[in-house]
Motif scaffolding. Sequence first.
Motif, mmCIF file in Angstrom:
data_model
loop_
_atom_site.group_PDB
_atom_site.id
_atom_site.type_symbol
_atom_site.label_atom_id
_atom_site.label_comp_id
_atom_site.label_asym_id
_atom_site.label_seq_id
_atom_site.Cartn_x
_atom_site.Cartn_y
_atom_site.Cartn_z
ATOM 1 N N LEU A 1 90.537 48.061 -37.604
ATOM 2 C CA LEU A 1 90.215 49.192 -38.480
ATOM 3 C C LEU A 1 88.911 49.856 -38.052
ATOM 4 O O LEU A 1 88.805 51.095 -38.043
ATOM 5 C CB LEU A 1 90.129 48.720 -39.932
ATOM 6 C CG LEU A 1 89.915 49.813 -40.975
ATOM 7 C CD1 LEU A 1 90.984 50.893 -40.876
ATOM 8 C CD2 LEU A 1 89.890 49.212 -42.381
ATOM 9 N N ASP A 2 87.902 49.058 -37.687
ATOM 10 C CA ASP A 2 86.659 49.635 -37.166
ATOM 11 C C ASP A 2 86.945 50.456 -35.910
ATOM 12 O O ASP A 2 86.432 51.572 -35.744
ATOM 13 C CB ASP A 2 85.650 48.531 -36.832
ATOM 14 C CG ASP A 2 85.181 47.761 -38.050
ATOM 15 O OD1 ASP A 2 85.322 48.283 -39.169
ATOM 16 O OD2 ASP A 2 84.682 46.636 -37.882
ATOM 17 N N ALA A 3 87.778 49.888 -35.026
ATOM 18 C CA ALA A 3 88.104 50.579 -33.781
ATOM 19 C C ALA A 3 88.842 51.890 -34.036
ATOM 20 O O ALA A 3 88.664 52.870 -33.305
ATOM 21 C CB ALA A 3 88.956 49.668 -32.892
ATOM 22 N N LEU A 4 89.655 51.911 -35.088
ATOM 23 C CA LEU A 4 90.373 53.137 -35.431
ATOM 24 C C LEU A 4 89.415 54.287 -35.678
ATOM 25 O O LEU A 4 89.626 55.415 -35.225
ATOM 26 C CB LEU A 4 91.247 52.890 -36.661
ATOM 27 C CG LEU A 4 91.910 54.125 -37.285
ATOM 28 C CD1 LEU A 4 92.836 54.809 -36.294
ATOM 29 C CD2 LEU A 4 92.670 53.731 -38.547
ATOM 30 N N PHE A 5 88.312 54.026 -36.407
ATOM 31 C CA PHE A 5 87.355 55.092 -36.703
ATOM 32 C C PHE A 5 86.609 55.542 -35.447
ATOM 33 O O PHE A 5 86.217 56.702 -35.336
ATOM 34 C CB PHE A 5 86.371 54.631 -37.779
ATOM 35 C CG PHE A 5 86.993 54.527 -39.144
ATOM 36 C CD1 PHE A 5 87.447 55.668 -39.784
ATOM 37 C CD2 PHE A 5 87.133 53.309 -39.776
ATOM 38 C CE1 PHE A 5 88.039 55.587 -41.040
ATOM 39 C CE2 PHE A 5 87.714 53.214 -41.035
ATOM 40 C CZ PHE A 5 88.171 54.356 -41.661
ATOM 41 N N LEU A 6 86.420 54.640 -34.501
ATOM 42 C CA LEU A 6 85.800 55.034 -33.245
ATOM 43 C C LEU A 6 86.761 55.894 -32.424
ATOM 44 O O LEU A 6 86.363 56.915 -31.850
ATOM 45 C CB LEU A 6 85.379 53.796 -32.451
ATOM 46 C CG LEU A 6 84.437 54.041 -31.271
ATOM 47 C CD1 LEU A 6 83.069 54.519 -31.744
ATOM 48 C CD2 LEU A 6 84.291 52.783 -30.425
ATOM 49 N N GLU A 7 88.030 55.485 -32.388
ATOM 50 C CA GLU A 7 89.033 56.222 -31.617
ATOM 51 C C GLU A 7 89.358 57.570 -32.250
ATOM 52 O O GLU A 7 89.807 58.495 -31.565
ATOM 53 C CB GLU A 7 90.318 55.394 -31.497
ATOM 54 C CG GLU A 7 90.163 54.070 -30.774
ATOM 55 C CD GLU A 7 89.973 54.245 -29.277
ATOM 56 O OE1 GLU A 7 89.979 55.392 -28.801
ATOM 57 O OE2 GLU A 7 89.803 53.221 -28.587
#
Length: 461
Positions: free
Chosen positions: A7-13
């Motif tokens: 989920l954290d990575a989703l916001f970065l992507e």
Amino acid sequence: MDRMTPLDALFLEAEDEEAGVSMAISSIAVFEGPAPATEEFATLLQGRLPLIPRYRQKARQLPFDLGPPVWFDDEHFDLDYHLRRTALPAPGGDEELSALTARIMAARLDRDRPLWEYWLVEGLRHGRWALISKLHHCMVDGVSGTDLYGVVLDPTPDPQPPIADDWSPQPEPTTPALTAAAVGQLLLTPIRQLRLVASGLRHPRTLARSSWSVGRGLLALSEAIRPVSRSSLGGSLAIGRRFAFGRADVAEVRAIRHALGGTFNDVVLTAVTGGFRELLLSRGETPNRLSVRALVPVNIRAPGEESIRDNRVSLMYARLPVHIEDPVERLAAVRAQLDNLKSAHEVDSVALLTELAKHEPFPLLAPVYRFAARFPQRSVITVVTNVPGPRQPLYALGRRLVEIIPYVPIGSTARIGVSILSYCDSVAFGVTGDFAEADLDVLVDGVRKSLTKLAGAASAV
């Protein structure tokens, strides 16, 4: 070194520089004056850094998306870079503060440094000053970001002593080391998946109940795929932002919910619905049942987990009943819909999908995230967040915190976002818009008008 959750990575992507999308969240903390010197505030912040490890860490994506992005120590961390100072032009009112916030938040954070900035702002009316906190969404969500105020600030006018700091940065991991670690994690993925399946099979009744609930939730989620009606609220984003905000009282919202029923969130979401209705009408558009579907984040932390600094949210997809003119009927419609979404376990289903993503190979997830962030969808027209803030007054170097005004980022084809945050006895509504949305004040005034009408109806009960 820490790995981001999916989920954290989703916001970065989800960040898209070409489309002008910055995924930083923010809030404006307004204090009684006079403003402290930059060096004075830097000393305060330096004494809190041991409690916020992410403030001295950088994010790094792995080659070929072999694994989720990682956090590692910034060996050249420079607090002076992250702490900035500016001043509002006269008269230093809400319009000037909104314009400054929009300019600050339109720019993406530097990926070569820790993903945050603090802006000390002088020149507010009544001798006040502000602190604009800009944090990337991959680092915190609304709840954990707001909880940071309790870390950085003091509960009394007397400043607390600094935290002992023995931080020594660890060397940055090399690309071969990161790649080897990611490959090792990928090789373990099938084993973790088998363990997950075995755990479920050991408790068949629990698995059956969970599967039934999730199935109902996924069925409810399928409704969110249906496109909303075409309107001026959706479309491609420009590189630039506008921001506006309004205020209300906690006591007013509570009086409405006690007299007319529902939760605090029901009432404020009804007020936002009224604001969107006013905005559509002012543009000569007729509101209907499918004009506005909102993505509503839901905090899924257990009590006491507010200080966990990652993203722990699920989602609901709510159709805002902008077609209903009467505010009391509108509140009843909002309550009924949110109750239905909760009973359908929509939040549980999204939370489970997020949890299952932790057991999937990240090379499969990353392209899906990028596609979803850039796909020109027509099912969600806005995001509406509601975060409870501190209930007790806070202080910065002896200056009392007066109010907190929230800011939510926008992306994809959702051109407007609304954030709500309560602090002590006040509630603030922050409205983020694409730069082309020059009439955000109509939405803000509509929220205020809707609350006033609901309060009038409540007093008549």
